[in-house]
Design a protein around this motif. Structure first.
Motif, PDB file in Angstrom:
ATOM      1  N   LEU A 273      78.233  13.198  53.928  1.00 31.58           N
ATOM      2  CA  LEU A 273      77.809  14.103  52.862  1.00 31.58           C
ATOM      3  C   LEU A 273      77.328  15.453  53.389  1.00 31.58           C
ATOM      4  CD1 LEU A 273      75.947  11.742  50.349  1.00 31.58           C
ATOM      5  CD2 LEU A 273      77.931  13.195  49.865  1.00 31.58           C
ATOM      6  N   ASP A 274      76.735  15.450  54.581  1.00 35.02           N
ATOM      7  CA  ASP A 274      76.222  16.687  55.174  1.00 35.02           C
ATOM      8  C   ASP A 274      77.202  17.302  56.170  1.00 35.02           C
ATOM      9  OD1 ASP A 274      73.750  16.508  53.781  1.00 35.02           O
ATOM     10  OD2 ASP A 274      73.079  14.992  55.221  1.00 35.02           O
ATOM     11  N   PHE A 275      78.442  16.836  56.149  1.00 37.92           N
ATOM     12  CA  PHE A 275      79.495  17.316  57.042  1.00 37.92           C
ATOM     13  C   PHE A 275      79.190  17.041  58.519  1.00 37.92           C
ATOM     14  CE2 PHE A 275      80.353  19.603  53.161  1.00 37.92           C
ATOM     15  CZ  PHE A 275      81.738  19.594  53.085  1.00 37.92           C
ATOM     16  N   ASN A 276      78.409  15.989  58.776  1.00 37.53           N
ATOM     17  CA  ASN A 276      78.284  15.497  60.148  1.00 37.53           C
ATOM     18  C   ASN A 276      79.573  14.764  60.479  1.00 37.53           C
ATOM     19  OD1 ASN A 276      75.454  16.229  60.633  1.00 37.53           O
ATOM     20  ND2 ASN A 276      75.015  14.696  59.059  1.00 37.53           N
ATOM     21  N   ALA A 277      80.101  15.001  61.678  1.00 35.55           N
ATOM     22  CA  ALA A 277      81.403  14.433  62.057  1.00 35.55           C
ATOM     23  C   ALA A 277      81.234  13.177  62.900  1.00 35.55           C
ATOM     24  CB  ALA A 277      82.218  15.468  62.821  1.00 35.55           C
ATOM     25  N   LYS A 278      82.118  12.208  62.657  1.00 36.58           N
ATOM     26  CA  LYS A 278      82.119  10.966  63.427  1.00 36.58           C
ATOM     27  C   LYS A 278      83.551  10.580  63.780  1.00 36.58           C
ATOM     28  CE  LYS A 278      77.887   9.234  61.312  1.00 36.58           C
ATOM     29  NZ  LYS A 278      77.094   8.028  60.957  1.00 36.58           N
ATOM     30  N   LEU A 279      83.734  10.117  65.009  1.00 37.46           N
ATOM     31  CA  LEU A 279      85.058   9.678  65.456  1.00 37.46           C
ATOM     32  C   LEU A 279      85.362   8.302  64.883  1.00 37.46           C
ATOM     33  CD1 LEU A 279      84.996  10.678  69.236  1.00 37.46           C
ATOM     34  CD2 LEU A 279      85.555  12.071  67.242  1.00 37.46           C
ATOM     35  N   SER A 280      86.619   8.089  64.509  1.00 40.54           N
ATOM     36  CA  SER A 280      87.025   6.795  63.954  1.00 40.54           C
ATOM     37  C   SER A 280      88.380   6.394  64.521  1.00 40.54           C
ATOM     38  CB  SER A 280      87.109   6.884  62.416  1.00 40.54           C
ATOM     39  OG  SER A 280      88.184   7.725  62.033  1.00 40.54           O
ATOM     40  N   ASP A 281      88.849   5.221  64.088  1.00 45.78           N
ATOM     41  CA  ASP A 281      90.172   4.687  64.448  1.00 45.78           C
ATOM     42  C   ASP A 281      90.344   4.514  65.955  1.00 45.78           C
ATOM     43  OD1 ASP A 281      92.719   3.747  64.352  1.00 45.78           O
ATOM     44  OD2 ASP A 281      93.480   5.290  63.008  1.00 45.78           O
ATOM     45  N   PHE A 282      89.846   3.382  66.460  1.00 44.56           N
ATOM     46  CA  PHE A 282      89.882   3.099  67.898  1.00 44.56           C
ATOM     47  C   PHE A 282      90.919   2.040  68.257  1.00 44.56           C
ATOM     48  CE2 PHE A 282      85.886   5.178  67.247  1.00 44.56           C
ATOM     49  CZ  PHE A 282      85.683   5.908  68.411  1.00 44.56           C
ATOM     50  N   GLY A 283      91.913   1.876  67.400  1.00 40.78           N
ATOM     51  CA  GLY A 283      92.935   0.864  67.668  1.00 40.78           C
ATOM     52  C   GLY A 283      93.724   1.121  68.928  1.00 40.78           C
ATOM     53  N   LEU A 284      93.936   2.404  69.275  1.00 40.00           N
ATOM     54  CA  LEU A 284      94.719   2.755  70.469  1.00 40.00           C
ATOM     55  C   LEU A 284      93.836   3.084  71.670  1.00 40.00           C
ATOM     56  CD1 LEU A 284      97.503   5.003  68.864  1.00 40.00           C
ATOM     57  CD2 LEU A 284      97.675   2.608  69.542  1.00 40.00           C
ATOM     58  N   ALA A 285      92.528   3.063  71.492  1.00 42.37           N
ATOM     59  CA  ALA A 285      91.622   3.425  72.583  1.00 42.37           C
ATOM     60  C   ALA A 285      91.760   2.444  73.742  1.00 42.37           C
ATOM     61  CB  ALA A 285      90.178   3.445  72.084  1.00 42.37           C
ATOM     62  N   VAL A 286      91.550   2.946  74.960  1.00 41.78           N
ATOM     63  CA  VAL A 286      91.672   2.103  76.147  1.00 41.78           C
ATOM     64  C   VAL A 286      90.477   2.325  77.059  1.00 41.78           C
ATOM     65  CG1 VAL A 286      94.180   2.013  76.135  1.00 41.78           C
ATOM     66  CG2 VAL A 286      93.044   3.861  77.335  1.00 41.78           C
ATOM     67  N   THR A 287      90.176   1.314  77.845  1.00 40.34           N
ATOM     68  CA  THR A 287      89.124   1.411  78.855  1.00 40.34           C
ATOM     69  C   THR A 287      89.745   1.311  80.243  1.00 40.34           C
ATOM     70  OG1 THR A 287      88.775  -0.977  78.794  1.00 40.34           O
ATOM     71  CG2 THR A 287      87.411   0.376  77.346  1.00 40.34           C
ATOM     72  N   ASP A 288      89.123   1.984  81.192  1.00 37.48           N
ATOM     73  CA  ASP A 288      89.550   1.889  82.577  1.00 37.48           C
ATOM     74  C   ASP A 288      91.045   2.201  82.713  1.00 37.48           C
ATOM     75  OD1 ASP A 288      89.204  -0.604  85.217  1.00 37.48           O
ATOM     76  OD2 ASP A 288      89.025   1.563  85.247  1.00 37.48           O
ATOM     77  N   ALA A 289      91.478   3.272  82.073  1.00 43.11           N
ATOM     78  CA  ALA A 289      92.912   3.597  82.026  1.00 43.11           C
ATOM     79  C   ALA A 289      93.497   3.914  83.395  1.00 43.11           C
ATOM     80  CB  ALA A 289      93.141   4.779  81.093  1.00 43.11           C
ATOM     81  N   ALA A 290      92.658   4.372  84.317  1.00 51.54           N
ATOM     82  CA  ALA A 290      93.177   4.731  85.641  1.00 51.54           C
ATOM     83  C   ALA A 290      93.834   3.540  86.327  1.00 51.54           C
ATOM     84  CB  ALA A 290      92.036   5.267  86.502  1.00 51.54           C
ATOM     85  N   GLN A 291      93.321   2.329  86.061  1.00 51.44           N
ATOM     86  CA  GLN A 291      93.885   1.133  86.698  1.00 51.44           C
ATOM     87  C   GLN A 291      95.004   0.506  85.870  1.00 51.44           C
ATOM     88  OE1 GLN A 291      90.871  -1.691  87.808  1.00 51.44           O
ATOM     89  NE2 GLN A 291      89.468  -0.124  88.528  1.00 51.44           N
ATOM     90  N   ASN A 292      94.983   0.763  84.566  1.00 54.23           N
ATOM     91  CA  ASN A 292      95.937   0.069  83.695  1.00 54.23           C
ATOM     92  C   ASN A 292      96.985   0.986  83.086  1.00 54.23           C
ATOM     93  OD1 ASN A 292      94.530  -2.473  83.889  1.00 54.23           O
ATOM     94  ND2 ASN A 292      92.944  -1.557  82.630  1.00 54.23           N
ATOM     95  N   LYS A 293      97.070   2.236  83.553  1.00 49.81           N
ATOM     96  CA  LYS A 293      97.950   3.197  82.885  1.00 49.81           C
ATOM     97  C   LYS A 293      99.420   2.780  82.929  1.00 49.81           C
ATOM     98  CE  LYS A 293      98.158   6.080  87.061  1.00 49.81           C
ATOM     99  NZ  LYS A 293      97.851   7.390  87.630  1.00 49.81           N
ATOM    100  N   ASN A 294      99.813   2.044  83.941  1.00 42.60           N
ATOM    101  CA  ASN A 294     101.223   1.656  84.038  1.00 42.60           C
ATOM    102  C   ASN A 294     101.616   0.610  83.004  1.00 42.60           C
ATOM    103  OD1 ASN A 294     101.677   3.367  86.232  1.00 42.60           O
ATOM    104  ND2 ASN A 294     100.997   1.829  87.707  1.00 42.60           N
TER     105      ASN A 294
END
Length: 428
Positions: A273-294
């Motif tokens: 309501l106050d135009f504070n922004a929040k990130l959403s939709d984490f279905g494609l998010a990844v952790t530790d991508a440096a090791q799993n990028k392949n």
């Protein structure tokens, strides 16, 4: 427990055999007889004068007494064992129920110990019927937005509270993976610029994720919808950019392991309501991508995907920084990330804007008309410079999101979370 029972049974067998066949003068038998009624009455002198039938009778009485004592002991031990087992199983059941939530479906077993940002402290498995009622059976009039695997609906519950319900068709493995990934990650996050998870549910092949309701919708709708950004003043846009940078910094610098959003775009930045922004939709998010990028499947949205990820599959936190730069350009210019020039020809906002962003004489002319005359030109040049750095083709030339954050803080009024002192009331 088993060893103790075995020892008692062996002792019982030994005493029974010894009482019938063994010598009466045995120390073990003598000690047992001394505690029998006959032993107390007869004494040691009369014992040697007894007839064989009497000896056999005493032996049988002692053996029977021993057997009764052993059986009684075994019963007591078994009762204690059953009580302890019952207590431990009850405690285990309580712990499991507390972690799973009432009615947790078997397919969600992997979410047993997930903690969420909800007040209850745990992810709630919500009843499907309740969600169906709250959305008026997922009526089209309650649709807030659409995604690759389903729609987001506005829900109103019996207590008058509101929420957003994402309905996902999980007949494909990709959809199921994204659903599980998003719920698992949101259960870990706790930040004012990350959307809050309220619960999740399931009905056959359909999955549901319940979030806090963001009344002003997405940044994409505000910028490119019917209002064409009319509600987004210069200061509001800078506030949204700052909130987005803070959310990304949390993912990159404060999560362990770090998280790469991988699908940052204006439609995934939601406004309250106050135009504070929040990130959403984490279905494609990844952790530790440096090791799993392949092992990562190329995913994202055209116009926001960093060139090194698109061409070579190289994914780092700088990929999110590139997407943030595109969002910053949307805020400045009011244009979509990719716009059609002809039925078969498109142009990206980066390609179109880059030559003009570094030209101070041209830059004011390409700014969104809604804010064109509403900002200090010096601030405009600073924001444009940040955007140019973020969308550099070479990832190593892009700044860290923390550096971007510190560059934006002085451009946002203090009452909106920055450090800028304004002499006139902030236009909201």
């Amino acid at each position: 427990m088993k060893e103790l029972l075995l020892h008692l049974l062996l002792l019982h067998a030994f005493l029974a055999v010894f009482a019938v066949q063994g010598p009466v003068s045995s120390p073990i038998y003598a000690s047992m007889a001394a505690f029998s009624p006959e032993g107390i009455q007869l004494g040691s002198e009369e014992h040697g004068k007894m007839d064989p039938p009497k000896k056999m009778l005493i032996a049988l009485v002692v053996a029977s007494s021993s057997l009764a004592a052993i059986v009684f002991s075994l019963v007591c031990l078994w009762v204690c064992y059953r009580k302890n087992s019952s207590k431990s199983s009850k405690n285990g059941g309580k712990s499991s129920d507390g972690e799973k939530g009432n009615g947790l479906a078997p397919f969600l077993g992997k979410f047993k110990s997930m903690k969420t940002v909800s007040k209850a402290g745990y992810a709630s498995f919500m009843d499907y019927k309740m969600l169906e009622k709250a959305t008026n059976k997922f009526h089209p009039s309650n649709i807030l937005g659409e995604g690759g695997f389903g729609c987001v609906y506005k829900a109103q519950f019996n207590d008058g509270s509101y929420a957003a319900v994402k309905k996902l068709d999980c007949t494909s493995q990709d959809a199921e993976n994204e659903y599980e990934n998003e719920v698992e990650l949101l259960c870990r996050f706790k930040h004012p610029n990350i959307i809050s998870l309220l619960g999740f549910s399931s009905d056959n092949d359909t999955r549901f994720i319940v979030y806090e309701l963001m009344h002003n919708g997405s940044l994409e709708t505000q910028l490119h919808g019917p209002s064409h950004g009319s509600s987004l003043t210069w200061h509001r846009r800078m506030k949204i950019a700052l909130d987005t940078a803070r959310g990304l910094e949390y993912l990159h610098e404060h999560c362990s392991p770090p998280v790469i959003h991988r699908d940052l775009k204006s439609s995934n930045i939601l406004l309250d309501l106050d135009f504070n922004a929040k990130l959403s939709d984490f279905g494609l998010a990844v952790t530790d991508a440096a090791q799993n990028k392949n092992n990562l499947k190329l995913s994202g949205t055209l116009g926001y995907v960093a060139p090194e990820y698109l061409l070579d599959g190289k994914l780092t936190d700088k990929s999110d920084v590139y997407a943030f730069g595109v969002v910053l350009l949307e805020l400045l210019l009011g244009k979509k990330p990719v716009e059609k020039l002809a039925p078969s020809q498109c142009q990206s906002i980066v390609t179109w804007a880059m030559p003009q962003l570094t030209d101070r004489s041209k830059l004011p002319n390409i700014v969104d008309p809604v804010i064109r005359d509403a900002m200090d030109l010096k601030h405009l040049y600073q924001v444009a410079a940040v955007a140019v750095l973020c969308v550099q083709p070479e990832p190593s030339y892009r700044p860290l999101i923390t550096d971007v954050l510190h560059s934006l803080i002085p451009l946002v009024p203090m009452e909106l979370g920055g450090t800028l002192r304004v002499t006139q009331p902030t236009a909201l």
